[in-house]
Design an enzyme around this catalytic site. Structure first.
Site, PDB file in Angstrom:
ATOM      1  N   ASN A   1      -7.839  -2.430  14.009  1.00  0.00           N
ATOM      2  CA  ASN A   1      -9.228  -2.714  13.627  1.00  0.00           C
ATOM      3  C   ASN A   1      -9.321  -3.935  12.696  1.00  0.00           C
ATOM      4  O   ASN A   1     -10.375  -4.204  12.135  1.00  0.00           O
ATOM      5  CB  ASN A   1      -9.856  -1.489  12.946  1.00  0.00           C
ATOM      6  CG  ASN A   1      -9.159  -1.120  11.642  1.00  0.00           C
ATOM      7  OD1 ASN A   1      -8.228  -1.801  11.209  1.00  0.00           O
ATOM      8  ND2 ASN A   1      -9.609  -0.044  11.016  1.00  0.00           N
TER       9      ASN A   1
ATOM     10  N   HIS B   1      -7.469  -4.442   9.899  1.00  0.00           N
ATOM     11  CA  HIS B   1      -7.119  -4.246   8.478  1.00  0.00           C
ATOM     12  C   HIS B   1      -5.829  -4.992   8.119  1.00  0.00           C
ATOM     13  O   HIS B   1      -4.947  -5.183   8.945  1.00  0.00           O
ATOM     14  CB  HIS B   1      -7.050  -2.756   8.096  1.00  0.00           C
ATOM     15  CG  HIS B   1      -5.907  -1.970   8.608  1.00  0.00           C
ATOM     16  ND1 HIS B   1      -6.014  -0.651   8.988  1.00  0.00           N
ATOM     17  CD2 HIS B   1      -4.590  -2.273   8.785  1.00  0.00           C
ATOM     18  CE1 HIS B   1      -4.839  -0.192   9.368  1.00  0.00           C
ATOM     19  NE2 HIS B   1      -3.951  -1.158   9.260  1.00  0.00           N
TER      20      HIS B   1
ATOM     21  N   ASP C   1       0.810  -1.218   0.000  1.00  0.00           N
ATOM     22  CA  ASP C   1       0.000   0.000   0.000  1.00  0.00           C
ATOM     23  C   ASP C   1       0.844   1.270   0.000  1.00  0.00           C
ATOM     24  O   ASP C   1       2.064   1.219   0.159  1.00  0.00           O
ATOM     25  CB  ASP C   1      -0.973  -0.005   1.205  1.00  0.00           C
ATOM     26  CG  ASP C   1      -0.298  -0.465   2.501  1.00  0.00           C
ATOM     27  OD1 ASP C   1       0.946  -0.472   2.563  1.00  0.00           O
ATOM     28  OD2 ASP C   1      -1.007  -0.820   3.444  1.00  0.00           O
TER      29      ASP C   1
ATOM     30  N   GLU D   1      -9.788  -1.699   5.092  1.00  0.00           N
ATOM     31  CA  GLU D   1     -10.479  -1.418   6.340  1.00  0.00           C
ATOM     32  C   GLU D   1     -11.709  -2.327   6.484  1.00  0.00           C
ATOM     33  O   GLU D   1     -12.149  -2.944   5.503  1.00  0.00           O
ATOM     34  CB  GLU D   1     -10.909   0.065   6.350  1.00  0.00           C
ATOM     35  CG  GLU D   1      -9.741   1.044   6.225  1.00  0.00           C
ATOM     36  CD  GLU D   1      -8.960   1.232   7.532  1.00  0.00           C
ATOM     37  OE1 GLU D   1      -8.753   0.252   8.274  1.00  0.00           O
ATOM     38  OE2 GLU D   1      -8.559   2.374   7.797  1.00  0.00           O
TER      39      GLU D   1
HETATM   40  C1  F6R Z   1       1.227  -1.310   6.043  1.00  0.00           C
HETATM   41  C2  F6R Z   1       0.163  -2.290   6.283  1.00  0.00           C
HETATM   42  C3  F6R Z   1      -0.683  -2.192   7.510  1.00  0.00           C
HETATM   43  C4  F6R Z   1       0.113  -2.449   8.779  1.00  0.00           C
HETATM   44  C5  F6R Z   1      -0.764  -2.281  10.003  1.00  0.00           C
HETATM   45  C6  F6R Z   1       0.021  -2.477  11.286  1.00  0.00           C
HETATM   46  O1  F6R Z   1       1.877  -1.571   4.821  1.00  0.00           O
HETATM   47  O2  F6R Z   1      -0.018  -3.144   5.485  1.00  0.00           O
HETATM   48  O3  F6R Z   1      -1.740  -3.127   7.421  1.00  0.00           O
HETATM   49  O4  F6R Z   1       0.640  -3.755   8.742  1.00  0.00           O
HETATM   50  O5  F6R Z   1      -1.345  -1.024  10.006  1.00  0.00           O
HETATM   51  O6  F6R Z   1       0.938  -1.435  11.429  1.00  0.00           O
HETATM   52  P1  F6R Z   1       2.074  -1.506  12.539  1.00  0.00           P
HETATM   53  O7  F6R Z   1       3.018  -2.579  12.126  1.00  0.00           O
HETATM   54  O8  F6R Z   1       2.720  -0.156  12.523  1.00  0.00           O
HETATM   55  O9  F6R Z   1       1.387  -1.837  13.840  1.00  0.00           O
END
Ligand code: F6R
Length: 239
Positions: A134, A136, A66, A141
Site C-alpha cells: 500500500n 508504506h 520499526d 501507512e
Molecule cells: C519493515 C518495513 C516495511 C517493509 C515492507 C515490505 O521494517 O519497514 O516497510 O519494508 O512492509 O516488506 P517485505 O520486504 O516483507 O515485502
C-alpha cells in the site's frame, strides 16, 4: 534519484557495496535498517563480506525503522529478534550499538525520544527501505503526515494481511506498531530503497511516477536529494 534494475542477487551485491564504501570512508557511520523479506539477500551478503574480512561494523551504530507493539525482543516475531538472527548475530557489531524501537509500553511521547537518540548519534547516514503493497515505508501507512517523527501507528488491514504470511494466522499479527516517521526517514543523508517481485510493481509505479502524496507514503522519496532505487525486473515491470 538513481534507478537500478537487476536480479535480486545482483541487487544484494551492489547494495552491499554501498556499505563497504560508506564504512570504509566512515567506520562509525549511522545505519538505518529495515525488516521484512526484501532485505534478506542484502543481509546475507553483508554477513558474508564481514566474515570474509571485507567489511566491519565494529564502530557503526544502527537504528531500525520499526517494531510491533506488544512484542518484546525475545518474541520470534519481533523485529529485534529478526535483526539479531538475520544480521546482528552474523556481523561484528557490538549489540549495544544496535537500536530497534521498543514495542512494550510504547507511547507517542516515548516514541519521539527515538528521534532524539538518532540526532544525538549524528543522524542517519544511510537508510535502507522496502515498501509495503500500500506504499508504506517503515510502518507509515497511507495518510501519515510527511512531517511525522517516530510515532505509534494502527496497521491497515492490507498490511496485516500482507504480514500474516510470517504468522500462524492474520489474527496473530499485532494491530499496531511504532515506526520512525516520514520526516525521520527523510532526514537520512542517503536512502537505499529496494523492491522485489511483481506484487510491488503497481505501488512502485505510483511511488516513482505518480504525484507526491501522503496517500502513497513512499512517493515522498521523490523529494529526497540522494535516493538509490533498486528494482528487480518484476517490480519494475510497469515503469
Ligand atoms: C519493515 C518495513 C516495511 C517493509 C515492507 C515490505 O521494517 O519497514 O516497510 O519494508 O512492509 O516488506 P517485505 O520486504 O516483507 O515485502
Amino acid at each position: 534519484m538513481k534507478i537500478i534494475i537487476d536480479t535480486p542477487e545482483a541487487i544484494a551485491r551492489a547494495a552491499a557495496q554501498r556499505y563497504v564504501e560508506l564504512l570504509g570512508r566512515k567506520p562509525d557511520a549511522v545505519l538505518g535498517y529495515a525488516t521484512g523479506s526484501t532485505p534478506l539477500g542484502l543481509y546475507a551478503e553483508l554477513a558474508r563480506l564481514c566474515k570474509a574480512g571485507e567489511l566491519s561494523f565494529a564502530r557503526a551504530t544502527t537504528f531500525n525503522l520499526d517494531e510491533y507493539i506488544g512484542l518484546d525482543g525475545t518474541n520470534d516475531q519481533s523485529y529485534r529478534y529478526f535483526m539479531d538472527k538475520n544480521l546482528f548475530d552474523l556481523i561484528d557489531i557490538p549489540k549495544e550499538n544496535t537500536n530497534v524501537p521498543c514495542g512494550l509500553d510504547m507511547t507517542d511521547e516515548k516514541a519521539a525520544e527515538y528521534d532524539r537518540r538518532i540526532e544525538a548519534a549524528g543522524g542517519i547516514d544511510l537508510q535502507l527501505l522496502g515498501i509495503g503493497n500500500n506504499g508504506h515505508i517503515g510502518f507509515n501507512e497511507p495518510g501519515t503526515p510527511f512531517g511525522s517523527i517516530t510515532h505509534t501507528m494502527h496497521l491497515t488491514e492490507s498490511t496485516i494481511q500482507a504480514n500474516s504470511r510470517f504468522f500462524a494466522s492474520a489474527a496473530d499479527v499485532p494491530t499496531s506498531a511504532v515506526t520512525m516517521g516520514i520526516k525521520t526517514v527523510m532526514n537520512a543523508r542517503s536512502i537505499l530503497f529496494i523492491a522485489l517481485g511483481s506484487v510491488k510493481a503497481e505501488i512502485v509505479k505510483k511511488m516513482l511516477c505518480g504525484p507526491v502524496t501522503e496517500e502513497v507514503p513512499a512517493s515522498v522519496l521523490q523529494l529526497h536529494p540522494d535516493v538509490e532505487v533498486y528494482l528487480d525486473p518484476a517490480a519494475a515491470a510497469l515503469l
